[in-house]
Write a protein that holds these residues in place. Structure first.
Motif, PDB file in Angstrom:
ATOM      1  N   LEU A  14      44.429  46.740  46.869  1.00 26.36           N
ATOM      2  CA  LEU A  14      44.611  47.577  45.680  1.00 26.36           C
ATOM      3  C   LEU A  14      45.842  47.182  44.875  1.00 26.36           C
ATOM      4  CD1 LEU A  14      43.658  51.183  46.871  1.00 26.36           C
ATOM      5  CD2 LEU A  14      42.238  49.442  45.824  1.00 26.36           C
ATOM      6  N   SER A  15      46.843  46.598  45.537  1.00 23.35           N
ATOM      7  CA  SER A  15      48.049  46.208  44.801  1.00 23.35           C
ATOM      8  C   SER A  15      47.859  44.866  44.082  1.00 23.35           C
ATOM      9  CB  SER A  15      49.249  46.139  45.750  1.00 23.35           C
ATOM     10  OG  SER A  15      49.041  45.145  46.731  1.00 23.35           O
ATOM     11  N   GLN A  16      46.764  44.172  44.394  1.00 18.79           N
ATOM     12  CA  GLN A  16      46.442  42.920  43.684  1.00 18.79           C
ATOM     13  C   GLN A  16      44.990  42.955  43.209  1.00 18.79           C
ATOM     14  OE1 GLN A  16      48.377  39.170  45.035  1.00 18.79           O
ATOM     15  NE2 GLN A  16      48.481  40.215  46.998  1.00 18.79           N
ATOM     16  N   TYR A  17      44.607  44.091  42.631  1.00 20.11           N
ATOM     17  CA  TYR A  17      43.238  44.299  42.166  1.00 20.11           C
ATOM     18  C   TYR A  17      43.013  43.465  40.894  1.00 20.11           C
ATOM     19  CZ  TYR A  17      39.083  47.340  42.392  1.00 20.11           C
ATOM     20  OH  TYR A  17      37.813  47.843  42.569  1.00 20.11           O
ATOM     21  N   PRO A  18      41.767  42.989  40.672  1.00 19.25           N
ATOM     22  CA  PRO A  18      41.500  42.233  39.434  1.00 19.25           C
ATOM     23  C   PRO A  18      41.896  43.040  38.194  1.00 19.25           C
ATOM     24  CG  PRO A  18      39.651  42.042  40.938  1.00 19.25           C
ATOM     25  CD  PRO A  18      40.583  43.054  41.538  1.00 19.25           C
ATOM     26  N   VAL A  19      42.451  42.363  37.213  1.00 19.24           N
ATOM     27  CA  VAL A  19      42.908  43.037  35.989  1.00 19.24           C
ATOM     28  C   VAL A  19      42.092  42.541  34.798  1.00 19.24           C
ATOM     29  CG1 VAL A  19      44.794  41.360  35.780  1.00 19.24           C
ATOM     30  CG2 VAL A  19      44.912  43.473  34.502  1.00 19.24           C
ATOM     31  N   PHE A  20      41.631  43.497  33.981  1.00 18.45           N
ATOM     32  CA  PHE A  20      40.867  43.210  32.763  1.00 18.45           C
ATOM     33  C   PHE A  20      41.572  43.879  31.581  1.00 18.45           C
ATOM     34  CE2 PHE A  20      37.749  41.291  35.238  1.00 18.45           C
ATOM     35  CZ  PHE A  20      36.626  40.921  34.497  1.00 18.45           C
ATOM     36  N   PRO A  21      41.354  43.390  30.369  1.00 15.70           N
ATOM     37  CA  PRO A  21      42.094  43.948  29.225  1.00 15.70           C
ATOM     38  C   PRO A  21      41.418  45.156  28.572  1.00 15.70           C
ATOM     39  CG  PRO A  21      40.844  42.019  28.526  1.00 15.70           C
ATOM     40  CD  PRO A  21      40.567  42.195  30.000  1.00 15.70           C
ATOM     41  N   TRP A  22      42.249  46.037  28.002  1.00 22.63           N
ATOM     42  CA  TRP A  22      41.734  46.946  26.977  1.00 22.63           C
ATOM     43  C   TRP A  22      41.342  46.053  25.795  1.00 22.63           C
ATOM     44  CZ3 TRP A  22      41.049  52.198  26.969  1.00 22.63           C
ATOM     45  CH2 TRP A  22      41.655  52.940  27.991  1.00 22.63           C
ATOM     46  N   ILE A  23      40.138  46.208  25.290  1.00 22.99           N
ATOM     47  CA  ILE A  23      39.731  45.324  24.193  1.00 22.99           C
ATOM     48  C   ILE A  23      39.424  46.079  22.903  1.00 22.99           C
ATOM     49  CG2 ILE A  23      38.876  43.382  25.543  1.00 22.99           C
ATOM     50  CD1 ILE A  23      36.120  44.620  25.437  1.00 22.99           C
ATOM     51  N   THR A  79      57.298  50.131  34.493  1.00 20.42           N
ATOM     52  CA  THR A  79      56.019  50.316  35.211  1.00 20.42           C
ATOM     53  C   THR A  79      55.233  49.016  35.094  1.00 20.42           C
ATOM     54  OG1 THR A  79      55.083  51.260  33.201  1.00 20.42           O
ATOM     55  CG2 THR A  79      55.935  52.813  34.849  1.00 20.42           C
ATOM     56  N   HIS A  80      54.004  49.002  35.640  1.00 18.68           N
ATOM     57  CA  HIS A  80      53.232  47.755  35.626  1.00 18.68           C
ATOM     58  C   HIS A  80      51.806  48.015  35.168  1.00 18.68           C
ATOM     59  CE1 HIS A  80      51.698  43.824  37.136  1.00 18.68           C
ATOM     60  NE2 HIS A  80      52.934  43.451  36.878  1.00 18.68           N
ATOM     61  N   TYR A  81      51.163  46.949  34.651  1.00 16.22           N
ATOM     62  CA  TYR A  81      49.790  47.106  34.126  1.00 16.22           C
ATOM     63  C   TYR A  81      48.724  47.119  35.211  1.00 16.22           C
ATOM     64  CZ  TYR A  81      50.151  41.950  34.341  1.00 16.22           C
ATOM     65  OH  TYR A  81      50.351  40.660  34.745  1.00 16.22           O
ATOM     66  N   SER A  82      49.081  46.771  36.453  1.00 14.49           N
ATOM     67  CA  SER A  82      48.077  46.772  37.535  1.00 14.49           C
ATOM     68  C   SER A  82      48.759  47.109  38.849  1.00 14.49           C
ATOM     69  CB  SER A  82      47.411  45.390  37.623  1.00 14.49           C
ATOM     70  OG  SER A  82      46.550  45.326  38.741  1.00 14.49           O
ATOM     71  N   ASN A  83      48.424  48.269  39.405  1.00 14.72           N
ATOM     72  CA  ASN A  83      48.963  48.644  40.714  1.00 14.72           C
ATOM     73  C   ASN A  83      47.965  49.531  41.453  1.00 14.72           C
ATOM     74  OD1 ASN A  83      49.261  51.257  39.603  1.00 14.72           O
ATOM     75  ND2 ASN A  83      51.339  50.784  38.913  1.00 14.72           N
ATOM     76  N   ASN A 250      53.545  49.178  46.039  1.00 18.77           N
ATOM     77  CA  ASN A 250      53.123  50.312  45.213  1.00 18.77           C
ATOM     78  C   ASN A 250      53.389  50.120  43.726  1.00 18.77           C
ATOM     79  OD1 ASN A 250      52.200  52.100  47.348  1.00 18.77           O
ATOM     80  ND2 ASN A 250      54.342  52.196  47.977  1.00 18.77           N
ATOM     81  N   PHE A 251      54.430  49.350  43.412  1.00 16.57           N
ATOM     82  CA  PHE A 251      54.839  49.230  42.019  1.00 16.57           C
ATOM     83  C   PHE A 251      53.854  48.384  41.217  1.00 16.57           C
ATOM     84  CE2 PHE A 251      57.301  47.810  38.437  1.00 16.57           C
ATOM     85  CZ  PHE A 251      58.053  48.922  38.117  1.00 16.57           C
ATOM     86  N   GLY A 252      53.273  47.394  41.861  1.00 12.00           N
ATOM     87  CA  GLY A 252      52.348  46.491  41.164  1.00 12.00           C
ATOM     88  C   GLY A 252      52.800  45.051  41.299  1.00 12.00           C
ATOM     89  N   GLN A 253      51.856  44.146  41.205  1.00 15.96           N
ATOM     90  CA  GLN A 253      52.186  42.733  41.347  1.00 15.96           C
ATOM     91  C   GLN A 253      51.587  41.943  40.188  1.00 15.96           C
ATOM     92  OE1 GLN A 253      51.738  41.059  45.377  1.00 15.96           O
ATOM     93  NE2 GLN A 253      51.510  43.149  46.128  1.00 15.96           N
ATOM     94  N   THR A 254      52.425  41.120  39.589  1.00 18.01           N
ATOM     95  CA  THR A 254      51.963  40.226  38.519  1.00 18.01           C
ATOM     96  C   THR A 254      51.161  39.090  39.153  1.00 18.01           C
ATOM     97  OG1 THR A 254      53.937  40.769  37.251  1.00 18.01           O
ATOM     98  CG2 THR A 254      52.757  38.755  36.624  1.00 18.01           C
ATOM     99  N   PRO A 255      50.027  38.712  38.551  1.00 19.34           N
ATOM    100  CA  PRO A 255      49.231  37.613  39.134  1.00 19.34           C
ATOM    101  C   PRO A 255      50.037  36.312  39.215  1.00 19.34           C
ATOM    102  CG  PRO A 255      48.007  38.741  37.403  1.00 19.34           C
ATOM    103  CD  PRO A 255      49.397  39.269  37.353  1.00 19.34           C
ATOM    104  N   CYS A 256      49.582  35.390  40.055  1.00 14.21           N
ATOM    105  CA  CYS A 256      50.187  34.050  40.090  1.00 14.21           C
ATOM    106  C   CYS A 256      50.089  33.431  38.688  1.00 14.21           C
ATOM    107  CB  CYS A 256      49.437  33.135  41.068  1.00 14.21           C
ATOM    108  SG  CYS A 256      49.337  33.776  42.734  1.00 14.21           S
TER     109      CYS A 256
END
Length: 661
Positions: A14-23, A79-83, A250-256
């Protein structure tokens, strides 16, 4: 999804869940116009500054921040965009995320006003609150069920309106949850997003993720979110290490970071069309040119004998040397006559035309190849009892008098497999798209799933024992469909039910009964599974004088939700699906093309003058092949006929005109 996977994002963390954009940014209009750039979000800016008014505050925060210890680098967003909490926020109505959310909130649901209760309100929060920078998750583009409170959880009431929180409130332009997902995915694939998605990729996976470019783009997050920012092994203090692990988790992780330079823009549809036109290698897609449908005839496949199968197998092997050589077009007539004709969907030498060369063995009594019978009484040879392997090597057949399932080599016309496992006549067959599994249905009320054997990369036969035997029907199984990718085996019966099992384990998933009268039950006549697991079923009610009330077409989602039903004026004799359309052939000589989302007709029926016995779509979607009761093959394509050419075989080769012997 590919970029997410390469960057280490996964559904299992869950802390590295796929991220998609608001479009989109228009969630209040009555209709969604995807040709209007104003309805789209600016994908070149992080979601935190999608509202331009926030940009100055975010920049000031970055410039004024100073950590006295020198440990924490400057950042734009705290905060982060994906967590993990964000994923649970969106999926609160779906287990196991409901339970995980309750655990996170110390045994209760979060305050109702902070829950995900409305799509328009969620976007409004991004506009008004610079701290809320959550992007979307993939489910927004394929999974309507997460928007519904199916389990009836008590999520409380909103403070201002006292309105009870239940299903997610949708934008005005969405008629239903399914329609929201469909239109949202259309928006993701739209021309505007295609032209600008690379800008968002630069922010999340690319060169604007770190360094001076990230600072300039207002795209710097708390230092712990970045890969390699903290060396946990170097921290000796156990308490400090656990605290940091908790923050990272918990805070979120930026993708590689995948790219160190700008991602190129995608070709526009216009540029891509021009490039394809220059290459001059394909016929137009018939479904992209439905206003230009033309039908043309190939005479003499089997004069006076119905053509019950006409198909171009989709995975035919061509060596590098024979690239561009013709495919095999397989035909089967009602008397069992087999034909393997040459089919080239696009012939460069004949501008905008296909070429078809008839199999010479079909017309010569000495060389004709037949499917070996005899067939059981009432089990006439039809498209439902036949299946051709995707490589065009084998023909599987049912309906035989001895309850057998037979495998015939198309090249030799000889039986290479003969399996008797059902205890009554095999009434229907279906093969998956990959040619891995075959499903058979029988009068004995069971279905069996068979593995197709491979030898040297080609289909060679069937395993002697079925992989699964599937039970559940109370009457003869009349139609079957299978999707290996989605692990779905679907069967329909005279008892009026559709049953779905898994292939790999043979587990019962659900039973569906199309709407309508139960006495007499509507017999399932045709079934098909769409690319996203949609189940399309055609039903027939017997003992009715009026044609109009007898036939129906029904659509279900992959999860068994009834989406649509339409009455049909004509008796369906053949059916096939593409990604977006249902193609029907009828006994009343009509070829119908319907939208897969709504089942509505997209063009008036194409008249064929003779009852139809089979329909199929070629692999490039360049043509629809129609087999008629009088033995003719009709090819339906798109475009304008302008020339006719003579083939060395003595056949006239045309594109959108007439082929005669």
């Amino acid at each position: 999804m590919q970029l997410n996977t390469i960057a280490g994002r996964t559904y299992n963390d869950l802390s590295q869940y796929p991220v998609f954009p608001w479009i989109l940014r228009d969630y209040v209009s009555e209709t969604l116009d995807l040709t209007d750039p104003a309805v789209f979000r600016d994908l070149s800016k992080p979601i935190g500054v999608a509202n331009e008014r926030h940009a100055r505050d975010v920049k000031e925060k970055y410039e004024s921040f100073e950590d006295p210890t020198g440990t924490v680098d400057k950042f734009h967003y705290g905060t982060h965009y994906s967590n993990a909490a964000g994923v649970m926020h969106y999926l609160i109505r779906t287990e196991p995320f409901t339970t995980l959310h309750i655990q996170l909130q110390s045994g209760r649901f979060d305050c109702s006003d902070r829950q995900f209760h409305s799509v328009p309100a969620a976007w409004q929060a991004r506009m008004e609150n610079p701290v809320d920078v959550k992007e979307l998750i993939p489910e927004f583009f394929y999974f309507p069920e997460f928007l519904e409170n199916q389990n009836g959880f008590d999520l409380g009431c909103l403070q201002l309106s006292n309105e009870k929180v239940g299903d997610v409130v949708l934008p005005r332009w969405a008629r239903s949850r399914e329609d929201f997902i469909y239109q949202h995915r259309k928006a993701l694939e739209s021309e505007y997003v295609s032209a600008h998605l690379h800008e968002w990729i630069d922010l999340i996976f690319g060169y604007k993720q770190r360094g001076p470019a990230a600072v300039e783009a207002l795209n710097v997050f708390y230092y712990c979110t970045y890969e390699g920012a903290v060396d946990l092994d170097a921290i000796a203090d156990e308490t400090q290490r656990k605290a940091l692990e908790g923050i990272i988790s918990n805070f979120g992780q930026t993708p590689c970071q995948l790219l160190k330079e700008p991602h190129p823009a995608r070709l526009s549809a216009e540029s891509a069309a021009r490039r394809l036109a220059r290459l001059d290698t394909r016929s137009p897609n018939v479904f992209e040119n439905l206003d230009q449908l033309k039908s043309f005839f190939v005479e003499g496949i089997s004069d006076g004998v119905a053509l019950v199968q006409a198909v171009v197998p989709k995975n035919q092997a061509h060596s590098f040397i024979t690239q561009g050589s013709p495919d095999v077009l397989v035909t089967v007539s009602a008397n069992g006559l087999l034909g393997t004709h040459n089919w080239l969907p696009y012939d460069k030498n004949i501008s905008n035309y296909f070429s078809f060369t008839k199999d010479p063995t079909v017309s010569n009594a000495k060389t004709q190849r037949f499917l070996q019978g005899p067939f059981a009484p009432g089990a006439d040879l039809c498209s439902r009892t036949l299946a051709v392997s995707p490589d065009g090597k084998l023909l599987f057949s049912g309906g035989h008098w001895d309850n057998s399932l037979r495998v015939t080599s198309l090249a030799k016309g000889k039986v290479v497999g003969h399996i008797t496992r059902h205890i009554d006549i095999v009434t229907c067959l279906s093969l998956d798209l990959c040619g891995i599994y075959l499903i058979s249905g029988s009068r004995d009320t069971t279905c069996m799933v068979w593995q197709v054997l491979q030898q040297g990369g080609f289909s060679s036969g069937l395993a002697p024992k079925p992989v699964q035997v599937l039970y559940g029907h109370d009457a003869e199984v009349t139609c079957v469909a299978i999707s290996t990718e989605l692990d779905m085996a679907v069967s329909g019966s005279k008892d009026g039910t559709i049953i779905i099992h898994t292939i790999r384990r043979g587990l019962f998933i659900r039973s569906l009964r199309p709407p309508g009268e139960t006495s007499p039950p509507a017999v399932l006549s045709h079934l098909a599974v769409g690319p996203e697991g949609q189940v399309v079923a055609q039903t027939t009610v017997g003992q009715r004088a009026c044609l109009k009330d007898r036939f129906g077409l029904h659509l279900y989602s992959v999860n068994g939700k009834h989406l649509s039903s339409v009455p049909l004026d004509e008796e369906v004799t053949a059916m096939c699906l593409t990604e977006e359309f249902v193609v029907l052939g009828t006994m009343q000589c009509g070829l119908e093309i319907r939208d897969l989302q709504s089942l509505r007709a997209v063009v008036p029926p194409v008249p064929m003058r003779v009852p139809i016995h089979s329909v199929s779509v070629t692999k490039e979607k360049s043509h629809i092949l129609v087999g008629l009761e009088d033995g003719k093959l009709i090819v339906v394509g798109a475009g304008q006929p302008t020339e006719v050419s003579k083939d060395p075989t003595g056949w006239v080769v045309v594109g959108l005109g007439v082929v005669v012997a």
